[in-house]
Write a protein that holds these residues in place. Sequence first.
Motif, short mmCIF file in Angstrom:
data_model
loop_
_atom_site.label_atom_id
_atom_site.label_comp_id
_atom_site.label_asym_id
_atom_site.label_seq_id
_atom_site.Cartn_x
_atom_site.Cartn_y
_atom_site.Cartn_z
N PRO A 14 0.82 -1.22 0.00
CA PRO A 14 0.00 0.00 0.00
C PRO A 14 0.86 1.27 0.00
CG PRO A 14 -0.82 -1.57 1.62
CD PRO A 14 0.50 -2.10 1.13
N GLY A 15 0.57 2.16 -0.95
CA GLY A 15 1.28 3.43 -1.04
C GLY A 15 2.63 3.34 -1.71
N ALA A 16 3.04 2.14 -2.11
CA ALA A 16 4.36 1.98 -2.74
C ALA A 16 4.35 2.52 -4.16
CB ALA A 16 4.76 0.51 -2.75
N ILE A 17 5.42 3.20 -4.51
CA ILE A 17 5.60 3.66 -5.88
C ILE A 17 6.98 3.22 -6.34
CG2 ILE A 17 4.05 5.63 -5.66
CD1 ILE A 17 6.60 7.40 -5.60
N SER A 18 7.14 3.10 -7.65
CA SER A 18 8.45 2.78 -8.20
C SER A 18 8.86 3.90 -9.13
CB SER A 18 8.40 1.45 -8.95
OG SER A 18 7.57 1.55 -10.09
N ARG A 19 10.16 4.10 -9.20
CA ARG A 19 10.69 5.08 -10.15
C ARG A 19 12.10 4.66 -10.53
NH1 ARG A 19 13.53 9.67 -7.43
NH2 ARG A 19 13.50 9.19 -5.21
N ARG A 102 7.74 -2.01 6.04
CA ARG A 102 7.19 -1.52 7.31
C ARG A 102 8.16 -0.56 8.00
NH1 ARG A 102 5.87 -6.97 7.70
NH2 ARG A 102 7.51 -7.28 9.26
N ARG A 103 9.45 -0.80 7.87
CA ARG A 103 10.46 0.08 8.46
C ARG A 103 10.42 1.44 7.78
NH1 ARG A 103 13.50 3.42 9.82
NH2 ARG A 103 15.52 3.23 10.79
N ALA A 104 10.31 1.45 6.46
CA ALA A 104 10.23 2.72 5.73
C ALA A 104 8.96 3.46 6.11
CB ALA A 104 10.27 2.46 4.22
N LEU A 105 7.85 2.75 6.20
CA LEU A 105 6.57 3.37 6.57
C LEU A 105 6.64 3.95 7.98
CD1 LEU A 105 3.61 3.84 5.70
CD2 LEU A 105 3.08 1.62 6.74
N ALA A 106 7.22 3.21 8.91
CA ALA A 106 7.31 3.68 10.29
C ALA A 106 8.23 4.88 10.44
CB ALA A 106 7.79 2.55 11.19
N SER A 107 9.15 5.09 9.49
CA SER A 107 10.08 6.22 9.58
C SER A 107 9.45 7.53 9.09
CB SER A 107 11.35 5.93 8.79
OG SER A 107 11.10 5.98 7.39
N LEU A 108 8.26 7.44 8.53
CA LEU A 108 7.57 8.65 8.06
C LEU A 108 7.03 9.42 9.25
CD1 LEU A 108 5.49 7.18 5.10
CD2 LEU A 108 7.57 8.53 4.95
N SER A 111 2.13 12.51 10.67
CA SER A 111 1.16 13.18 9.81
C SER A 111 1.11 12.54 8.42
CB SER A 111 1.47 14.67 9.69
OG SER A 111 2.76 14.86 9.14
N LYS A 112 2.29 12.14 7.90
CA LYS A 112 2.33 11.50 6.58
C LYS A 112 1.75 10.10 6.66
CE LYS A 112 5.22 12.12 2.68
NZ LYS A 112 6.52 12.53 2.18
N GLN A 113 2.01 9.38 7.75
CA GLN A 113 1.41 8.06 7.93
C GLN A 113 -0.10 8.18 7.98
OE1 GLN A 113 3.02 5.67 11.15
NE2 GLN A 113 5.04 6.59 10.88
N ALA A 114 -0.60 9.21 8.70
CA ALA A 114 -2.04 9.43 8.81
C ALA A 114 -2.64 9.79 7.45
CB ALA A 114 -2.34 10.52 9.82
N ALA A 115 -1.92 10.60 6.66
CA ALA A 115 -2.41 10.98 5.34
C ALA A 115 -2.51 9.75 4.44
CB ALA A 115 -1.50 12.03 4.72
N LEU A 116 -1.51 8.85 4.48
CA LEU A 116 -1.56 7.62 3.69
C LEU A 116 -2.72 6.73 4.16
CD1 LEU A 116 2.24 6.74 3.42
CD2 LEU A 116 0.72 7.39 1.54
N VAL A 122 -2.89 2.82 3.25
CA VAL A 122 -2.27 2.00 4.28
C VAL A 122 -3.34 1.59 5.28
CG1 VAL A 122 -0.53 1.94 6.09
CG2 VAL A 122 -0.07 3.20 4.00
N PRO A 123 -3.40 0.34 5.64
CA PRO A 123 -4.37 -0.05 6.67
C PRO A 123 -4.11 0.70 7.97
CG PRO A 123 -3.36 -1.98 5.63
CD PRO A 123 -2.63 -0.78 5.12
N ALA A 124 -5.14 1.05 8.69
CA ALA A 124 -5.01 1.84 9.91
C ALA A 124 -4.08 1.19 10.92
CB ALA A 124 -6.38 2.07 10.53
N ALA A 125 -4.04 -0.13 11.00
CA ALA A 125 -3.18 -0.82 11.96
C ALA A 125 -1.71 -0.62 11.66
CB ALA A 125 -3.51 -2.31 11.96
N ALA A 126 -1.35 -0.32 10.40
CA ALA A 126 0.05 -0.16 10.02
C ALA A 126 0.56 1.23 10.33
CB ALA A 126 0.23 -0.45 8.53
N SER A 127 -0.30 2.19 10.59
CA SER A 127 0.19 3.53 10.85
C SER A 127 0.55 3.76 12.28
CB SER A 127 -0.79 4.59 10.44
OG SER A 127 -2.08 4.20 10.34
#
Length: 127
Positions: A14-19, A102-108, A111-116, A122-127
Amino acid sequence: MDARALKACCARFPGAISRSLGPPYNILLYEVGGRQFAYFKLSDPERWRFSFRATPERFLELTGIPGIKPARYMARFHWVTVVDVRTVPAAYLRELVAWSYRRALASLPKSKQAALAGAGMVPAAAS
């Protein structure tokens, strides 16, 4: 698991992008909220080598396995490179990449986790 399946696995988070980053980097980068969690090398002789972040304990464990080595320039942050992803069991590789995500997500910032989470990315439990 081959490189194509692993790219699909990374893209499904969820929320992953590639570039793609061109020279001198030549990598296909996967990130969430601007935080990297995995990448593939795109240029020879390292084409399709796959790198991700691990826990400090797993870093030591993984770098003791033939075909897995400290990632160039990123090892001090506990990133490892898998030379050939087909040599690592698929379930184990998915588990390792999921931890890196999950480590990358947790480092946000929260406010950014909440926005995702609010955008349904992102499922609410992951934020």
